[in-house]
Design a protein around this motif. Sequence first.
Motif, PDB file in Angstrom:
ATOM      1  N   HIS A 131      70.640  45.597  96.305  1.00 42.19           N
ATOM      2  CA  HIS A 131      69.552  46.105  97.435  1.00 42.19           C
ATOM      3  C   HIS A 131      69.208  44.963  98.158  1.00 42.19           C
ATOM      4  N   PHE A 132      68.403  44.020  97.363  1.00 42.69           N
ATOM      5  CA  PHE A 132      67.691  43.114  98.267  1.00 42.69           C
ATOM      6  C   PHE A 132      68.557  41.960  98.771  1.00 42.69           C
ATOM      7  N   LEU A 133      69.609  41.692  98.294  1.00 43.43           N
ATOM      8  CA  LEU A 133      70.562  40.702  98.629  1.00 43.43           C
ATOM      9  C   LEU A 133      71.060  41.316  99.819  1.00 43.43           C
ATOM     10  N   GLY A 134      71.333  42.539 100.195  1.00 51.55           N
ATOM     11  CA  GLY A 134      71.874  43.186 101.451  1.00 51.55           C
ATOM     12  C   GLY A 134      70.764  43.210 102.437  1.00 51.55           C
ATOM     13  N   PHE A 135      69.532  43.295 102.016  1.00 59.15           N
ATOM     14  CA  PHE A 135      68.547  43.245 103.107  1.00 59.15           C
ATOM     15  C   PHE A 135      68.410  42.028 103.896  1.00 59.15           C
ATOM     16  N   GLU A 136      68.438  41.173 102.887  1.00 59.36           N
ATOM     17  CA  GLU A 136      68.075  39.687 103.102  1.00 59.36           C
ATOM     18  C   GLU A 136      69.447  39.247 104.181  1.00 59.36           C
ATOM     19  N   LYS A 137      70.582  39.937 103.980  1.00 62.23           N
ATOM     20  CA  LYS A 137      71.725  39.604 104.852  1.00 62.23           C
ATOM     21  C   LYS A 137      71.547  40.085 106.284  1.00 62.23           C
ATOM     22  N   LEU A 138      70.606  41.067 106.326  1.00 65.79           N
ATOM     23  CA  LEU A 138      70.634  41.759 107.499  1.00 65.79           C
ATOM     24  C   LEU A 138      69.304  40.991 108.354  1.00 65.79           C
ATOM     25  N   GLY A 139      68.944  40.071 107.491  1.00 63.89           N
ATOM     26  CA  GLY A 139      67.755  39.458 108.223  1.00 63.89           C
ATOM     27  C   GLY A 139      66.370  39.851 107.654  1.00 63.89           C
ATOM     28  N   ALA A 140      66.268  40.589 106.588  1.00 62.11           N
ATOM     29  CA  ALA A 140      64.865  40.951 106.224  1.00 62.11           C
ATOM     30  C   ALA A 140      64.393  39.879 105.112  1.00 62.11           C
ATOM     31  N   GLN A 141      63.211  39.506 105.035  1.00 59.97           N
ATOM     32  CA  GLN A 141      62.183  38.730 104.385  1.00 59.97           C
ATOM     33  C   GLN A 141      61.914  39.661 102.924  1.00 59.97           C
ATOM     34  N   PHE A 142      62.085  39.064 101.876  1.00 60.04           N
ATOM     35  CA  PHE A 142      61.766  39.942 100.656  1.00 60.04           C
ATOM     36  C   PHE A 142      60.783  38.804  99.731  1.00 60.04           C
ATOM     37  N   ASN A 143      60.134  39.646  99.093  1.00 61.10           N
ATOM     38  CA  ASN A 143      59.076  39.006  98.316  1.00 61.10           C
ATOM     39  C   ASN A 143      58.552  40.051  97.016  1.00 61.10           C
ATOM     40  N   TYR A 144      58.875  39.394  96.092  1.00 60.25           N
ATOM     41  CA  TYR A 144      58.320  39.801  94.763  1.00 60.25           C
ATOM     42  C   TYR A 144      57.198  38.961  94.110  1.00 60.25           C
ATOM     43  N   ASP A 145      55.823  39.636  94.074  1.00 59.86           N
ATOM     44  CA  ASP A 145      54.936  38.767  93.362  1.00 59.86           C
ATOM     45  C   ASP A 145      54.411  39.657  92.153  1.00 59.86           C
ATOM     46  N   PRO A 146      54.700  39.075  90.965  1.00 61.76           N
ATOM     47  CA  PRO A 146      54.246  40.251  89.680  1.00 61.76           C
ATOM     48  C   PRO A 146      52.808  40.093  89.482  1.00 61.76           C
ATOM     49  N   ASN A 147      52.134  39.078  90.230  1.00 62.21           N
ATOM     50  CA  ASN A 147      50.463  39.129  90.467  1.00 62.21           C
ATOM     51  C   ASN A 147      50.118  39.897  91.377  1.00 62.21           C
ATOM     52  N   ASP A 148      50.924  40.481  92.155  1.00 61.61           N
ATOM     53  CA  ASP A 148      50.226  41.382  93.367  1.00 61.61           C
ATOM     54  C   ASP A 148      50.713  42.780  93.089  1.00 61.61           C
ATOM     55  N   GLY A 149      50.516  43.372  91.726  1.00 66.28           N
ATOM     56  CA  GLY A 149      50.661  44.612  91.309  1.00 66.28           C
ATOM     57  C   GLY A 149      52.047  44.983  90.979  1.00 66.28           C
ATOM     58  N   GLY A 150      52.969  43.890  91.158  1.00 65.18           N
ATOM     59  CA  GLY A 150      54.447  44.210  90.619  1.00 65.18           C
ATOM     60  C   GLY A 150      55.183  44.931  92.004  1.00 65.18           C
ATOM     61  N   TYR A 152      57.778  45.171  95.133  1.00 64.04           N
ATOM     62  CA  TYR A 152      58.420  44.659  95.985  1.00 64.04           C
ATOM     63  C   TYR A 152      58.172  44.755  97.542  1.00 64.04           C
ATOM     64  N   GLN A 153      57.993  43.784  98.359  1.00 67.56           N
ATOM     65  CA  GLN A 153      57.706  43.896  99.605  1.00 67.56           C
ATOM     66  C   GLN A 153      58.730  43.363 100.520  1.00 67.56           C
ATOM     67  N   VAL A 154      59.345  44.075 101.673  1.00 69.03           N
ATOM     68  CA  VAL A 154      60.154  43.516 102.544  1.00 69.03           C
ATOM     69  C   VAL A 154      59.541  43.519 103.779  1.00 69.03           C
ATOM     70  N   ASP A 155      59.973  42.598 104.721  1.00 61.67           N
ATOM     71  CA  ASP A 155      59.660  42.705 106.331  1.00 61.67           C
ATOM     72  C   ASP A 155      60.944  42.421 106.867  1.00 61.67           C
ATOM     73  N   ALA A 156      61.171  43.635 107.883  1.00 60.42           N
ATOM     74  CA  ALA A 156      62.505  43.739 108.537  1.00 60.42           C
ATOM     75  C   ALA A 156      62.153  43.664 110.007  1.00 60.42           C
ATOM     76  N   SER A 157      61.402  42.878 110.348  1.00 63.78           N
ATOM     77  CA  SER A 157      61.070  42.921 111.915  1.00 63.78           C
ATOM     78  C   SER A 157      62.306  42.417 112.897  1.00 63.78           C
ATOM     79  N   ASN A 158      63.279  41.957 112.484  1.00 60.84           N
ATOM     80  CA  ASN A 158      64.624  41.454 113.056  1.00 60.84           C
ATOM     81  C   ASN A 158      65.710  41.626 112.194  1.00 60.84           C
TER      82      ASN A 158
END
Length: 435
Positions: A131-150, A152-158
């Motif tokens: 899922h996330f590798l595909g989103f990143e190929k489309l230009g999305a920025q992926f972040n997963y921080d286990p300290n931020d409540g676990g 998955y956050q994705v920014d897809a502004s472009n």
Amino acid sequence: MASFQITGGRKLKGELNPQGAKNEALQILCAVLLTKEPVTIHNIPGIRDVNQLIDLLGDLGVWVTKTGESSYRFQASDVNLDYLETDTYKRKAAALRGSVMLLGPMLARFKKGRIPRPGGDKIGRRRLDTHFLGFEKLGAQFNYDPNDGGYYQVDASNLRGTYMLLDEASVTGTANVLMAAVMAEGTTQIYNAACEPYLQQLSKMLNSMGAKITGVGSNLLTIEGVSELKGTEHTMLPDMIEIGSFIGLAAMTQSEITIKNCRIPELGIIPDQFKRLGIQMEFRGDDIFIPAQERYQIESFLDGGMMTVADSPWPGFTPDLLSIVLVTAIQAQGTLLIHQKMFESRLFFVDKLIDMGAQIILCDPHRATVVGLNRQVSLKGIRMSSPDIRAGVALLIAAMSAQGTSIIDNIEQIDRGYQNIDTRLNAIGAEIVRM
């Protein structure tokens, strides 16, 4: 925790109507977020996973109107993205495996998404990398921080169209990336795409909404991005896993069952795999008739080798039916090797079948050999627990074919995938009591 009490040895006779496809529903329902216009969907199964997803869409601000017994109208004209920050969202989304497919539509339309680590069946590791590798190929920025409540956050502004080769032909991964790509700028090509009927249905629905997807039904999808999508009306397929479950049930219980409105051309090799177990069936229009059979014999390969049933991407055999094939082989004549390639914990329920009297050798986490009893010995009723949806129904089939009374605990797992299964089977002669 609820339980089923099953009195075994009952022969069933009658008609069963399969519910709408669970695995299609989880994709189709998420796709309503792609447009602000109304989307009407028919043949939605009334099962726990689907009902939880509909509830989650309502919490997000989607207007949900039930228009018929299995039909709903959705309108995502006023989605509340602030809800993604709440503890209620985290709790509900984390309890549902299908919630991960909310991400693709969110990224396409709202340019951002947030999802907690989703739950689902305990059948082994079910990675989300595709899922996330595909989103990143489309230009999305992926972040997963286990300290931020676990989360998955994705920014897809472009989001921009691109060529990608998926690392595995994941059904949910393909669906998620496809939904993100339909509104990305430019052209996207997804190679090694899953091509299950669920994906074909999703693609057809998206095209009816104004998307431009070609290659539907193949492993190479081409998507020309559009700026917006419109509303549509869509009817879901019958659930192929339930149809296969009913075929196995008929054979194991020596029952005469007609499965109605099966959309047989969409079932692929599923009927043929059950025929290889020696199960007779007739296609009567779009219905499948299974006569009562005293015995059925597993085929051998042409060189005399032991028959093997293994899962593989479509048009190969679906992994969701391996548990059903395994339990059906228990009373066959012959020997069958089950090879479950995808999940390493899905065969661990066979210890319960062995306790019932089945002759099964668990070779390793992925393979089991079933030595058919050929009705020389009956299974005996025991108390057991359902570990996941498909194993739960396999245990139910075993219990219905056994002598005596069985109790299956944790039937909430079965309810996640099968609508009112006890009521529907009792209507044609079963004796199942929900406790």
